[in-house]
Design a protein around this motif. Structure first.
Motif: not given
Ligand SMILES: *Cc1c(COP(=O)(O)O)cnc(C)c1O
Length: 369
Positions: A229-256
Motif C-alpha cells: 500500500s501507499e502508506i507502507n511505501a511512504a514509510f519505506g521511503l522515510l526509512q531509507l533516509k535513515h537506513i545507513d545510520n541504523v546499520i552503523e549503530k547495529r555495527k557498533v553493537i555487533d563489534a562490542f
C-alpha cells in the motif's frame, strides 16, 4: 522492574517526518495499486540495494509464494531446516515437497556438499537462506543448479543491503526474496520484495501480485493480491533516509559483543564472513558444553532480568508436525542443524539499545553463577 529488552525493536524516525507523506497521500487519494510512493520506493530501493529490477510486496511470505509461481516450480525443492517457518511453508502452500539438507555448522547456511545427494528426478529448484545475512556459497550453489538444470530462489529476508565481493548479494540466483517486516533491519511495518534479473520477469511478477491482471481485461495467470500500500511505501521511503545510520549503530553493537565474548569459555560468536559487507541483522551466539549452564538456562536467566533473547532457529522446521513425516527430516540427515539449534541464542541488537543495556546483557552472560 526495568523495561523489557527484546531481541529487536523497530527503528522509528521522528513522527513529524512522516506527516508530509501522509498529507501527500490524503491529497492524492491514491492508496494502493502502484501509486506514486510505490513507484518511487521501487526505484529508490533498487538504487540503494544495487539491483536493477525489484517488485514490492505486502510481505515477504507472499513474495516467496509468488517467486515459486513465476518460475513455475514443481515437484521437489531442496531447502534448509534452519530458518524461519515461512521458507518451507511457501513450498507447502504451492503444493511442493520440501527436501531438507543439513547446514554447515560454521555459516549456519545450507551445506553445498549435501545438495547433490538430495537431488532426484523430481527436483526443480533450490531454496537456500542467507541465514543471519551471511552469504550462502553462491558460486557452488549456482554450479550445482547449472549442472542439474535447477532454479535457485534465495530467501534473502536477513540479507537486506548485504554486499558480497563488492556487489549486492541479491544479484545471485534466479530470484531473491526480501522481507520488510517490523523485526527486520529495514522495515515498512509489513512488506517484502522480489529482486529479479530482467524486466520481463519483473513484469510477470507485477502481474501475479495484482491477481494476474496484465491489463484491464486480460488475466494472464491465477495471481494473488500481494501489493504494497501507499502508506507502507511512504514509510519505506522515510526509512531509507535513515537506513545507513541504523546499520552503523547495529555495527557498533555487533563489534562490542564480538570483542567482549572473545575468549569467554563456552560462548562463540558467529564467524565473520569473508568478502562481505554486513548489515548486522542478528547477533547469534553459540552456547557450548564448556559454558557453566545450558543454552536454555541462559535464556531463562536473561528472561528473569527482563531480557528476551530468542532461540532462532529452534525448533528446526523439520521438527514441526507438518514436516516431520518427510524422509529428509530424519535427524541423522540433519546433525549439524540439530546441534546448532540446541546451542544458538540471538541477543538483542537494534539502534536504540543503550550501552548500559549492552553491558547489562554482557554481565549476565559472563558474570558469576
Ligand atoms: C521474516 C522472514 C520471512 C517472512 O517474511 P514476512 O515479511 O514476515 O512474511 C521469511 N523467511 C525468513 C528467513 C524470515 O526471517
Amino acid at each position: 522492574m526495568s523495561k523489557p529488552i527484546y531481541v529487536t525493536q523497530p527503528y522509528l524516525p521522528p513522527l513529524e517526518e512522516f506527516t508530509p507523506y501522509l498529507e501527500q497521500i490524503w491529497e492524492n487519494k491514491w492508496l494502493t495499486n502502484g501509486g506514486p510512493f510505490h513507484q518511487q520506493l521501487e526505484k529508490e530501493l533498487a538504487e540503494y540495494l544495487g539491483v536493477e529490477h525489484l517488485s514490492l510486496f505486502t510481505n515477504g511470505t507472499i513474495a516467496l509464494l509468488t517467486a515459486l509461481q513465476v518460475l513455475r516450480i514443481t515437484g521437489e525443492v531442496i531447502t534448509t531446516p534452519y530458518s524461519f517457518v515461512a521458507t518451507a511453508h511457501s513450498l507447502l502452500w504451492n503444493g511442493l515437497r520440501p527436501v531438507f539438507v543439513d547446514i554447515d555448522p560454521i555459516t549456519c547456511n545450507m551445506a553445498p556438499d549435501k545438495i547433490e545427494q538430495a537431488i532426484t528426478p523430481h527436483t526443480t529448484a533450490i531454496m537456500p537462506v542467507h541465514c543471519y545475512g551471511t552469504p550462502c556459497n553462491v558460486e557452488r550453489i549456482q554450479q550445482i543448479a547449472d549442472t542439474y538444470g535447477l532454479k535457485v530462489i534465495y530467501d534473502a529476508a536477513h540479507a537486506f543491503g548485504v554486499k558480497y565481493k563488492g556487489e549486492s548479494l541479491l544479484l545471485h540466483g534466479d530470484l531473491s526474496v526480501l522481507s520488510f517486516h517490523a523485526t527486520k533491519v529495514y522495515n515498512t511495518f509489513e512488506g517484502g520484495a522480489i529482486v529479479s534479473p530482467n524486466a520481463k520477469t519483473k513484469q510477470r511478477i507485477d502481474f501475479l501480485k495484482n491477481f494476474g491482471f496484465a491489463d484491464e481485461i486480460t488475466v494472464m495467470a491465477p495471481g494473488i493480491n500481494g501489493k504494497m500500500s501507499e502508506i507502507n511505501a511512504a514509510f519505506g521511503l522515510l526509512q531509507l533516509k535513515h537506513i545507513d545510520n541504523v546499520i552503523e549503530k547495529r555495527k557498533v553493537i555487533d563489534a562490542f559483543y564480538r570483542k567482549s565474548f572473545n575468549g569467554v569459555k563456552g560462548i562463540t560468536s558467529l564467524t565473520e564472513p569473508a568478502d562481505t559487507k554486513r548489515t548486522f541483522s542478528y547477533f547469534p551466539i553459540l552456547v557450548g558444553d564448556e559454558y557453566p549452564i545450558s543454552r536454555d538456562d541462559l535464556y531463562i536467566k536473561l528472561k528473569k532480568h527482563n531480557i528476551y533473547s530468542r532461540r532462532y532457529f529452534f525448533p528446526l522446521i523439520s521438527e514441526m508436525p507438518m514436516y516431520r513425516g518427510l524422509p529428509s527430516t530424519n535427524k541423522t540427515n540433519l546433525l549439524s542443524a540439530h546441534m546448532i539449534a540446541q546451542q544458538v541464542l540471538c541477543l538483542p541488537i537494534y539502534p536504540d539499545l543503550s550501552i548500559q543495556d549492552q553491558k547489562t546483557i554482557l554481565d549476565l552472560i559472563t558474570g558469576e553463577f
